[in-house]
Design a protein around this motif. Structure first.
Motif, PDB file in Angstrom:
ATOM      1  N   HIS A 199      -7.186 -13.354   8.020  1.00  0.00           N
ATOM      2  CA  HIS A 199      -6.628 -13.636   6.754  1.00  0.00           C
ATOM      3  C   HIS A 199      -6.528 -15.171   6.137  1.00  0.00           C
ATOM      4  N   PHE A 242      -9.690  -1.652  13.538  1.00  0.00           N
ATOM      5  CA  PHE A 242     -10.622  -2.715  14.156  1.00  0.00           C
ATOM      6  C   PHE A 242     -10.514  -2.742  15.395  1.00  0.00           C
ATOM      7  N   THR A 290     -10.797  -7.893  -5.280  1.00  0.00           N
ATOM      8  CA  THR A 290     -11.031  -7.560  -3.672  1.00  0.00           C
ATOM      9  C   THR A 290     -11.756  -9.014  -3.229  1.00  0.00           C
ATOM     10  N   ILE A 291     -11.405  -9.485  -2.117  1.00  0.00           N
ATOM     11  CA  ILE A 291     -12.223 -10.671  -1.456  1.00  0.00           C
ATOM     12  C   ILE A 291     -13.503  -9.947  -1.078  1.00  0.00           C
ATOM     13  N   ASP A 292     -13.565  -8.700  -0.769  1.00  0.00           N
ATOM     14  CA  ASP A 292     -14.986  -7.922  -0.154  1.00  0.00           C
ATOM     15  C   ASP A 292     -15.822  -7.974  -1.075  1.00  0.00           C
ATOM     16  N   ARG A 332      -8.220 -14.933   2.965  1.00  0.00           N
ATOM     17  CA  ARG A 332      -7.556 -14.434   1.839  1.00  0.00           C
ATOM     18  C   ARG A 332      -6.343 -15.437   1.350  1.00  0.00           C
ATOM     19  N   ARG A 374       0.880  -1.165   0.068  1.00  0.00           N
ATOM     20  CA  ARG A 374      -0.119  -0.020  -0.092  1.00  0.00           C
ATOM     21  C   ARG A 374       0.854   1.318   0.128  1.00  0.00           C
ATOM     22  N   MET A 397     -14.155 -11.223   7.212  1.00  0.00           N
ATOM     23  CA  MET A 397     -13.901  -9.852   6.598  1.00  0.00           C
ATOM     24  C   MET A 397     -14.719  -9.205   6.204  1.00  0.00           C
ATOM     25  N   GLY A 398     -14.644  -7.763   5.912  1.00  0.00           N
ATOM     26  CA  GLY A 398     -15.884  -7.126   5.265  1.00  0.00           C
ATOM     27  C   GLY A 398     -15.664  -5.813   5.795  1.00  0.00           C
ATOM     28  N   ARG A 399     -14.730  -4.792   5.415  1.00  0.00           N
ATOM     29  CA  ARG A 399     -14.282  -3.504   6.183  1.00  0.00           C
ATOM     30  C   ARG A 399     -15.471  -2.557   5.855  1.00  0.00           C
ATOM     31  N   GLU A 417     -16.509  -7.632  10.047  1.00  0.00           N
ATOM     32  CA  GLU A 417     -15.475  -6.906  10.854  1.00  0.00           C
ATOM     33  C   GLU A 417     -15.923  -5.478  10.873  1.00  0.00           C
TER      34      GLU A 417
HETATM   35  O1  F6P Z   1     -10.125  -5.254   1.485  1.00  0.00           O
HETATM   36  C1  F6P Z   1      -9.758  -6.728   2.013  1.00  0.00           C
HETATM   37  C2  F6P Z   1      -9.609  -6.767   3.039  1.00  0.00           C
HETATM   38  O2  F6P Z   1      -9.416  -8.084   3.148  1.00  0.00           O
HETATM   39  C3  F6P Z   1     -10.764  -6.161   4.186  1.00  0.00           C
HETATM   40  O3  F6P Z   1     -11.730  -7.019   4.324  1.00  0.00           O
HETATM   41  C4  F6P Z   1      -9.884  -6.176   5.335  1.00  0.00           C
HETATM   42  O4  F6P Z   1     -10.270  -5.038   6.405  1.00  0.00           O
HETATM   43  C5  F6P Z   1      -8.485  -5.824   4.914  1.00  0.00           C
HETATM   44  O5  F6P Z   1      -8.377  -6.382   3.601  1.00  0.00           O
HETATM   45  C6  F6P Z   1      -7.247  -6.045   5.978  1.00  0.00           C
HETATM   46  O6  F6P Z   1      -6.011  -5.941   5.156  1.00  0.00           O
HETATM   47  P1  F6P Z   1      -4.826  -5.994   5.843  1.00  0.00           P
HETATM   48  O7  F6P Z   1      -3.937  -6.831   4.913  1.00  0.00           O
HETATM   49  O8  F6P Z   1      -4.135  -4.791   5.991  1.00  0.00           O
HETATM   50  O9  F6P Z   1      -4.873  -6.703   7.044  1.00  0.00           O
END
Ligand code: F6P
Length: 343
Positions: A273, A247, A126-128, A276, A73, A170-172, A223
């Motif tokens: 994670h 969170f 995105t997984i979201d 993911r 990022r 997950m699910g921001r 989440e």
């Molecule tokens: O955007 C995808 C996601 O998996 C969100 O659901 C989650 O809040 C975020 O990424 C977590 O990211 P990180 O890798 O920074 O912990």
């Protein structure tokens, strides 16, 4: 032609399938070469790139989770400050078109590069499943499968111990994973960020189950879920260096509140994670491959400023503007349909 690609933001099962789709299509249909920048925008800014060959190695990444390019990022300010460096790096590398693969933040960056004269075709990730202007993003199906498998397993242990199980997924900003995994896993209550929850309603649903002779309950919590104002307080975690809310474990706080109110034994599982990681499902491999092929063709056809998008059964292109700005949230009627089975 020389194509460049990169993966940015959180990783996602299927990223490698997209990269493979781009590399193989570039080579087989156009005789083009592909370079990959490492660690997302950071690698582009620092000119860290690797040549991607259409060989056995790239062929085998189809099954692999994560991203062979690495991801990262970058704060939008740093990204914007680096525009001249980015242009210089792309020019020096002889890149004709860039295919960034990422979520809403990445696609915003792609739009900005496009506005600055860089030829860009995006791929949504995105997984979201919250990217606008596309029906599904790859990675979502894998995440839902992992979460559903976890919920399936929790049913038997919850029943054996007469417990309420709270599962945080997950699910921001959006609750697609919670909604789908909750429905597929037969959860007894599901909480999503789009609909502030009332802890008393969750407790009522659990209590009803116990009164009817059921021995356990399963509550799925996204989440990013938050309570209705004036119902219960959530701890606050502040904001991280990228401007994201930190969170504080809504799942555990919901579990504590259920225990306090009902006295039942309650346990919390935070899937985090795990959702993911690992190999993508067949659906995600196919979707990701199709995105890669389509984006690569669009780049060769000069259709810049666009993003590959799934519409029904077909992959098409939409403008980058349409893909950013708003998130694809769960429509209220979808949540109400899930709610019909609560309790
Ligand atoms: O955007 C995808 C996601 O998996 C969100 O659901 C989650 O809040 C975020 O990424 C977590 O990211 P990180 O890798 O920074 O912990």
């Amino acid at each position: 032609m020389r194509i460049a690609t990169l993966t940015s933001g959180g990783d996602c099962p299927g990223l490698n399938a997209v990269i493979r789709g781009i590399v193989r299509t570039a080579s087989s249909e156009y005789g083009s070469t592909v370079v990959g920048y490492e660690d997302g925008w950071v690698g582009l800014l620092e000119d860290r790139r690797i040549q991607l060959y259409d060989d056995e190695e790239i062929d085998r990444v189809l099954l692999r989770g994560g991203t062979i390019l690495g991801t990262g990022r970058l704060h939008p300010d740093k990204f914007r400050e680096g525009i001249e460096q980015i242009k210089e790096n792309l020019e020096n590398a002889g890149v004709d078109a860039l295919i960034p693969i990422g979520g809403e933040g990445t696609l915003k960056g792609a739009l900005w590069l496009h506005e600055n004269g860089i030829p860009v075709v995006g791929v949504p990730k995105t997984i979201d499943n919250d990217v606008n202007a596309t029906d599904y993003t790859f990675g979502f199906d894998t995440a839902v499968s992992v979460a559903t498998d976890a919920i399936d397993r929790l049913h038997t242990t919850a029943e054996s111990h007469n417990r309420v199980m709270v599962v945080e997924v997950m699910g921001r900003h959006v609750g697609w994973i919670a909604l789908h995994a909750g429905m597929a896993g037969g959860a007894h209550y599901t909480v999503i960020p789009e609909v502030p929850f009332d802890i008393d309603e969750i407790c009522k649903a659990m209590e009803r189950r116990f009164q009817m002779g059921e021995k356990y309950g399963i509550v799925v919590v996204a989440e990013g879920a938050r309570p209705k104002e004036g119902t219960m307080e959530l701890k606050t975690g502040g904001i991280d260096q990228f401007g994201h809310e930190v969170f504080t474990g809504v799942g555990q706080q919901v579990a504590d509140a259920i225990h306090e109110r009902l006295g039942h034994d309650v346990r919390t599982t935070v899937l985090g994670h795990i959702q993911r990681g690992g190999t993508p499902t067949a659906y995600d491999r196919v979707l990701a491959t199709r995105y890669g092929v389509h984006a690569c063709r669009a780049a060769h056809e000069g259709k810049y400023g666009t993003v590959a998008s799934l519409q029904g059964e077909s992959i098409g292109l939409v403008s980058l503007q349409d893909a950013v700005g708003t998130l694809k949230v769960v429509p209220i009627e979808r949540y109400e349909a899930a709610a019909a089975l609560f309790g």
